[in-house]
Design a protein around this motif. Structure first.
Motif, PDB file in Angstrom:
ATOM      1  N   THR A 183       0.838  -1.183   0.000  1.00  7.78           N
ATOM      2  CA  THR A 183       0.000   0.000   0.000  1.00  7.78           C
ATOM      3  C   THR A 183       0.880   1.242   0.000  1.00  7.78           C
ATOM      4  O   THR A 183       1.869   1.323   0.733  1.00  7.78           O
ATOM      5  CB  THR A 183      -0.957   0.018   1.214  1.00  7.78           C
ATOM      6  N   ARG A 184       0.514   2.202  -0.862  1.00  6.73           N
ATOM      7  CA  ARG A 184       1.189   3.496  -0.934  1.00  6.73           C
ATOM      8  C   ARG A 184       0.136   4.580  -1.098  1.00  6.73           C
ATOM      9  O   ARG A 184      -0.759   4.457  -1.923  1.00  6.73           O
ATOM     10  CB  ARG A 184       2.142   3.572  -2.135  1.00  6.73           C
ATOM     11  N   ASN A 185       0.268   5.627  -0.288  1.00  4.58           N
ATOM     12  CA  ASN A 185      -0.662   6.764  -0.393  1.00  4.58           C
ATOM     13  C   ASN A 185      -2.113   6.298  -0.364  1.00  4.58           C
ATOM     14  O   ASN A 185      -2.959   6.760  -1.142  1.00  4.58           O
ATOM     15  CB  ASN A 185      -0.390   7.563  -1.670  1.00  4.58           C
ATOM     16  N   PHE A 230       0.762 -16.572   2.270  1.00  2.70           N
ATOM     17  CA  PHE A 230       0.966 -15.140   2.394  1.00  2.70           C
ATOM     18  C   PHE A 230       1.016 -14.727   3.865  1.00  2.70           C
ATOM     19  O   PHE A 230       0.290 -15.281   4.697  1.00  2.70           O
ATOM     20  CB  PHE A 230      -0.154 -14.375   1.690  1.00  2.70           C
ATOM     21  N   PHE A 231       1.862 -13.744   4.160  1.00  5.22           N
ATOM     22  CA  PHE A 231       1.990 -13.248   5.528  1.00  5.22           C
ATOM     23  C   PHE A 231       2.022 -11.734   5.488  1.00  5.22           C
ATOM     24  O   PHE A 231       2.722 -11.131   4.660  1.00  5.22           O
ATOM     25  CB  PHE A 231       3.270 -13.772   6.181  1.00  5.22           C
ATOM     26  N   ARG A 232       1.278 -11.123   6.410  1.00  2.00           N
ATOM     27  CA  ARG A 232       1.289  -9.658   6.493  1.00  2.00           C
ATOM     28  C   ARG A 232       2.489  -9.241   7.335  1.00  2.00           C
ATOM     29  O   ARG A 232       2.479  -9.343   8.562  1.00  2.00           O
ATOM     30  CB  ARG A 232      -0.015  -9.137   7.080  1.00  2.00           C
ATOM     31  N   LEU A 233       3.527  -8.753   6.667  1.00  2.00           N
ATOM     32  CA  LEU A 233       4.757  -8.383   7.348  1.00  2.00           C
ATOM     33  C   LEU A 233       4.560  -7.171   8.245  1.00  2.00           C
ATOM     34  O   LEU A 233       5.119  -7.096   9.345  1.00  2.00           O
ATOM     35  CB  LEU A 233       5.852  -8.091   6.324  1.00  2.00           C
ATOM     36  N   ASN A 234       3.781  -6.235   7.773  1.00  2.00           N
ATOM     37  CA  ASN A 234       3.462  -5.028   8.526  1.00  2.00           C
ATOM     38  C   ASN A 234       2.233  -4.397   7.877  1.00  2.00           C
ATOM     39  O   ASN A 234       1.589  -5.018   7.036  1.00  2.00           O
ATOM     40  CB  ASN A 234       4.652  -4.049   8.557  1.00  2.00           C
ATOM     41  N   ARG A 235       1.909  -3.181   8.244  1.00  2.00           N
ATOM     42  CA  ARG A 235       0.705  -2.554   7.694  1.00  2.00           C
ATOM     43  C   ARG A 235       0.835  -2.282   6.199  1.00  2.00           C
ATOM     44  O   ARG A 235      -0.157  -2.117   5.498  1.00  2.00           O
ATOM     45  CB  ARG A 235       0.393  -1.245   8.424  1.00  2.00           C
ATOM     46  N   GLN A 236       2.063  -2.263   5.682  1.00  2.00           N
ATOM     47  CA  GLN A 236       2.280  -1.848   4.300  1.00  2.00           C
ATOM     48  C   GLN A 236       2.406  -3.012   3.327  1.00  2.00           C
ATOM     49  O   GLN A 236       2.105  -2.857   2.139  1.00  2.00           O
ATOM     50  CB  GLN A 236       3.547  -0.983   4.219  1.00  2.00           C
ATOM     51  N   ILE A 237       2.831  -4.196   3.789  1.00  2.00           N
ATOM     52  CA  ILE A 237       3.169  -5.279   2.863  1.00  2.00           C
ATOM     53  C   ILE A 237       2.603  -6.625   3.310  1.00  2.00           C
ATOM     54  O   ILE A 237       2.703  -6.997   4.480  1.00  2.00           O
ATOM     55  CB  ILE A 237       4.701  -5.405   2.711  1.00  2.00           C
ATOM     56  N   VAL A 288      13.408  -7.720   6.668  1.00  2.00           N
ATOM     57  CA  VAL A 288      13.151  -8.667   5.582  1.00  2.00           C
ATOM     58  C   VAL A 288      13.595  -8.066   4.252  1.00  2.00           C
ATOM     59  O   VAL A 288      13.270  -6.915   3.937  1.00  2.00           O
ATOM     60  CB  VAL A 288      11.651  -9.031   5.521  1.00  2.00           C
ATOM     61  N   ILE A 289      14.336  -8.852   3.489  1.00  2.00           N
ATOM     62  CA  ILE A 289      14.717  -8.471   2.128  1.00  2.00           C
ATOM     63  C   ILE A 289      13.810  -9.232   1.158  1.00  2.00           C
ATOM     64  O   ILE A 289      13.736 -10.468   1.217  1.00  2.00           O
ATOM     65  CB  ILE A 289      16.189  -8.813   1.837  1.00  2.00           C
ATOM     66  N   LEU A 290      13.115  -8.507   0.317  1.00  2.00           N
ATOM     67  CA  LEU A 290      12.155  -9.109  -0.601  1.00  2.00           C
ATOM     68  C   LEU A 290      12.739  -9.235  -2.003  1.00  2.00           C
ATOM     69  O   LEU A 290      13.659  -8.520  -2.385  1.00  2.00           O
ATOM     70  CB  LEU A 290      10.873  -8.274  -0.647  1.00  2.00           C
ATOM     71  N   ARG A 291      12.159 -10.140  -2.763  1.00  2.00           N
ATOM     72  CA  ARG A 291      12.513 -10.336  -4.178  1.00  2.00           C
ATOM     73  C   ARG A 291      11.221 -10.413  -4.980  1.00  2.00           C
ATOM     74  O   ARG A 291      10.415 -11.313  -4.708  1.00  2.00           O
ATOM     75  CB  ARG A 291      13.309 -11.636  -4.336  1.00  2.00           C
ATOM     76  N   PRO A 292      10.950  -9.452  -5.911  1.00  2.00           N
ATOM     77  CA  PRO A 292      11.773  -8.312  -6.316  1.00  2.00           C
ATOM     78  C   PRO A 292      12.006  -7.333  -5.160  1.00  2.00           C
ATOM     79  O   PRO A 292      11.207  -7.281  -4.207  1.00  2.00           O
ATOM     80  CB  PRO A 292      10.947  -7.652  -7.430  1.00  2.00           C
ATOM     81  N   ALA A 293      13.062  -6.571  -5.248  1.00  2.00           N
ATOM     82  CA  ALA A 293      13.434  -5.657  -4.174  1.00  2.00           C
ATOM     83  C   ALA A 293      12.359  -4.601  -3.947  1.00  2.00           C
ATOM     84  O   ALA A 293      11.728  -4.120  -4.893  1.00  2.00           O
ATOM     85  CB  ALA A 293      14.767  -4.986  -4.508  1.00  2.00           C
ATOM     86  N   ASP A 324      11.513  -0.801  -2.366  1.00  2.00           N
ATOM     87  CA  ASP A 324      12.310   0.420  -2.309  1.00  2.00           C
ATOM     88  C   ASP A 324      12.377   1.052  -0.925  1.00  2.00           C
ATOM     89  O   ASP A 324      12.948   2.133  -0.765  1.00  2.00           O
ATOM     90  CB  ASP A 324      11.792   1.443  -3.330  1.00  2.00           C
ATOM     91  N   GLU A 325      11.787   0.415   0.084  1.00  2.00           N
ATOM     92  CA  GLU A 325      11.882   0.907   1.450  1.00  2.00           C
ATOM     93  C   GLU A 325      12.291  -0.238   2.372  1.00  2.00           C
ATOM     94  O   GLU A 325      12.202  -1.410   2.013  1.00  2.00           O
ATOM     95  CB  GLU A 325      10.540   1.497   1.916  1.00  2.00           C
ATOM     96  N   GLU A 326      12.725   0.109   3.574  1.00  2.00           N
ATOM     97  CA  GLU A 326      13.079  -0.909   4.558  1.00  2.00           C
ATOM     98  C   GLU A 326      11.822  -1.643   5.012  1.00  2.00           C
ATOM     99  O   GLU A 326      10.816  -1.028   5.321  1.00  2.00           O
ATOM    100  CB  GLU A 326      13.754  -0.236   5.758  1.00  2.00           C
TER     101      GLU A 326
END
Length: 277
Positions: free
Chosen positions: A191-193, A224-231, A251-256, A258-260
């Protein structure tokens, strides 16, 4: 019945407000706040609402912090995408705990529970003090009983979808063209904006007409796992996991991404178990 909605996702707040009026036309939403600080300020400067709907995870912290800063005597119905806060929720003015996305039947039952409590207390407390004081006493009794009894069993059942199956495809609109993407192609949702997007394994990104809370209920929790509110990430998209400060995980995601990407300390244990620890 006046109602305050504390919810930091604008679309979710609007949907809840509409659903409330559909379920009970007597409900009047008198305020909507999006953070702990804004909620504290609203409660300090406005008349006490008859009911508060309160999301747990807000942009600036958990809503439990509100109770530490301002007295709350209104009954509270918590709404959340997670179930691990159920016990804690019943230690404050909670009469119910609804998992997102909020279902009409669940909302109707929660409002009916509140009306039943008010009806009983009105008849029992005539000439014996305020209804608010009696309601607070009864809520304390409910909290004591709820903490003593297991409450997570019924809540966890909400992880399964209503019909016992999960989404296998998502319809995408591109101009005048419609096409679908299977969940096997999905790396993660983000989620963005206040808008939700689907990111595919080949690094394409597509807009979706669902909130993250709605998506969390549509997807198979084994995959699927909800890592945080954004992903919300698919398991194969988790490339690396690093220990982070204060019990958190990075967590490092693939594809990368753009935020931590950080998993909170409260969610870290569930995340590691999901990965197969």
């Amino acid at each position: 019945m006046t109602t305050l909605i504390i919810e930091d996702e604008e679309l979710t707040a609007r949907k809840l407000g509409r659903l409330l009026v559909e379920v009970d036309p007597a409900v009047r939403v008198v305020g909507t706040t999006v953070s702990v600080d804004e909620s504290v300020e609203w409660l300090r400067t406005n008349p006490r609402p008859d009911l508060i709907f309160m999301d747990i995870e807000l942009a600036d912290g958990q809503s439990f912090a509100i109770f530490d800063q301002v007295p709350i005597t209104s009954p509270v119905i918590f709404t959340t995408a997670y179930d691990e806060y159920a016990i804690k929720a019943f230690k404050v003015n909670s009469i119910d705990y609804l998992l997102k996305p909020v279902k009409e039947d669940d909302l109707r039952q929660a409002l009916a529970k509140l009306q039943t409590l008010r009806h009983v207390l009105t008849s029992q407390t005539a000439g014996m003090g305020s209804l608010e004081g009696a309601l607070a006493t009864l809520l304390q009794q409910v909290r004591d009983a709820s903490v003593a009894a297991p409450v997570t069993t019924t809540v966890v059942l909400a992880h399964t979808s209503t019909n016992g199956t999960y989404r296998e495809r998502f319809m995408i609109k591109q101009g005048q063209r419609l096409f679908s993407i299977g969940v096997d192609e999905v790396a993660y949702f983000v989620t963005r904006n206040k808008m939700s997007f689907l990111k595919t394994r080949d690094d394409s990104e597509w807009l979706l007409d669902y909130t993250m809370d709605e998506l969390a209920q549509m997807l198979d929790p084994q995959r699927f796992f909800r890592l945080n509110r954004q992903i919300i990430a698919e398991m194969r998209a988790v490339d690396k996991v690093h220990l982070y400060f204060n019990g958190k995980l990075k967590v490092i995601l693939r594809p990368a991404f753009d935020e931590e990407v950080v998993v909170s300390r409260e969610r870290a244990g569930d995340f590691k178990r999901w990965l197969g620890e």
